[in-house]
Design a protein around this motif. Structure first.
Motif, PDB file in Angstrom:
ATOM      1  N   ARG A   1       0.843  -1.203   0.000  1.00 47.40           N
ATOM      2  CA  ARG A   1       0.000   0.000   0.000  1.00 47.40           C
ATOM      3  C   ARG A   1       0.872   1.245   0.000  1.00 47.40           C
ATOM      4  O   ARG A   1       1.822   1.341   0.763  1.00 47.40           O
ATOM      5  CB  ARG A   1      -0.895   0.013   1.241  1.00 47.40           C
ATOM      6  N   VAL A   2       0.512   2.198  -0.878  1.00 45.26           N
ATOM      7  CA  VAL A   2       1.198   3.485  -0.918  1.00 45.26           C
ATOM      8  C   VAL A   2       0.154   4.591  -0.760  1.00 45.26           C
ATOM      9  O   VAL A   2      -1.004   4.430  -1.148  1.00 45.26           O
ATOM     10  CB  VAL A   2       2.015   3.679  -2.220  1.00 45.26           C
ATOM     11  N   ARG A   3       0.589   5.694  -0.188  1.00 41.77           N
ATOM     12  CA  ARG A   3      -0.326   6.822   0.050  1.00 41.77           C
ATOM     13  C   ARG A   3      -0.705   7.493  -1.262  1.00 41.77           C
ATOM     14  O   ARG A   3       0.126   7.700  -2.136  1.00 41.77           O
ATOM     15  CB  ARG A   3       0.316   7.838   0.984  1.00 41.77           C
ATOM     16  N   GLY A   4      -1.971   7.827  -1.381  1.00 40.39           N
ATOM     17  CA  GLY A   4      -2.471   8.560  -2.547  1.00 40.39           C
ATOM     18  C   GLY A   4      -2.841   7.643  -3.702  1.00 40.39           C
ATOM     19  O   GLY A   4      -2.577   6.443  -3.684  1.00 40.39           O
ATOM     20  N   ARG A   5      -3.461   8.235  -4.685  1.00 40.38           N
ATOM     21  CA  ARG A   5      -3.850   7.515  -5.898  1.00 40.38           C
ATOM     22  C   ARG A   5      -2.798   7.809  -6.962  1.00 40.38           C
ATOM     23  O   ARG A   5      -2.680   8.946  -7.409  1.00 40.38           O
ATOM     24  CB  ARG A   5      -5.228   7.975  -6.357  1.00 40.38           C
TER      25      ARG A   5
ATOM     26  N   ALA B   1      -7.905   6.999  -0.740  1.00 45.71           N
ATOM     27  CA  ALA B   1      -6.742   7.680  -0.166  1.00 45.71           C
ATOM     28  C   ALA B   1      -5.433   6.932  -0.370  1.00 45.71           C
ATOM     29  O   ALA B   1      -4.394   7.350   0.118  1.00 45.71           O
ATOM     30  CB  ALA B   1      -6.959   7.898   1.329  1.00 45.71           C
ATOM     31  N   GLU B   2      -5.483   5.819  -1.093  1.00 49.36           N
ATOM     32  CA  GLU B   2      -4.268   5.030  -1.270  1.00 49.36           C
ATOM     33  C   GLU B   2      -4.363   4.187  -2.533  1.00 49.36           C
ATOM     34  O   GLU B   2      -5.427   4.056  -3.133  1.00 49.36           O
ATOM     35  CB  GLU B   2      -4.038   4.112  -0.060  1.00 49.36           C
TER      36      GLU B   2
ATOM     37  N   GLU C   1       5.049   7.300  -0.954  1.00 54.75           N
ATOM     38  CA  GLU C   1       5.108   7.005   0.478  1.00 54.75           C
ATOM     39  C   GLU C   1       4.561   5.607   0.736  1.00 54.75           C
ATOM     40  O   GLU C   1       3.379   5.335   0.513  1.00 54.75           O
ATOM     41  CB  GLU C   1       4.300   8.023   1.281  1.00 54.75           C
TER      42      GLU C   1
ATOM     43  N   LEU D   1       3.099   2.734   2.803  1.00 59.37           N
ATOM     44  CA  LEU D   1       2.290   2.626   4.014  1.00 59.37           C
ATOM     45  C   LEU D   1       2.389   1.245   4.649  1.00 59.37           C
ATOM     46  O   LEU D   1       2.459   1.122   5.870  1.00 59.37           O
ATOM     47  CB  LEU D   1       0.812   2.922   3.710  1.00 59.37           C
ATOM     48  N   GLU D   2       2.380   0.201   3.812  1.00 55.89           N
ATOM     49  CA  GLU D   2       2.359  -1.156   4.363  1.00 55.89           C
ATOM     50  C   GLU D   2       2.776  -2.166   3.302  1.00 55.89           C
ATOM     51  O   GLU D   2       2.473  -2.019   2.121  1.00 55.89           O
ATOM     52  CB  GLU D   2       0.933  -1.487   4.826  1.00 55.89           C
TER      53      GLU D   2
END
Length: 87
Positions: A25-29, A48-49, A75, A77-78
């Motif tokens: 998972r990364v931040r933003g589209r 949001a991701e 960024e 995220l996970e």
């Protein structure tokens, strides 16, 4: 004595030799240009991701994807290993 070291025991914890399925998972589209950098993955856009799904990834492939994420300035995220489908 001496000689090459061979490991006949179980593999260390981590990615199995045959690969595993991962959800990253990364931040933003991320836009189309960034999506093309991850052609071997399934890209799922959320509000949001962005979720990148990889099937049968070995450790080298996973590290390569993580390097691309960093190089593109995304960024992280996970990173999560998900159960694979048995065939």
């Amino acid at each position: 004595m001496g000689g090459a070291h061979e490991s006949s025991g179980p593999e260390p914890a981590g990615t199995p030799p045959g690969g595993a399925d991962f959800e990253i998972r990364v931040r933003g589209r991320i836009g189309e240009a960034f999506r093309s950098a991850f052609g071997e993955l399934t890209v799922v856009l959320r509000p949001a991701e962005t979720v990148l799904l990889g099937v049968g990834l070995d450790q080298a492939a996973l590290y390569g994807i993580l390097d691309r994420i960093q190089a593109l300035g995304l960024e992280l995220l996970e990173v999560r290993r998900v159960p694979g489908t048995s065939t």
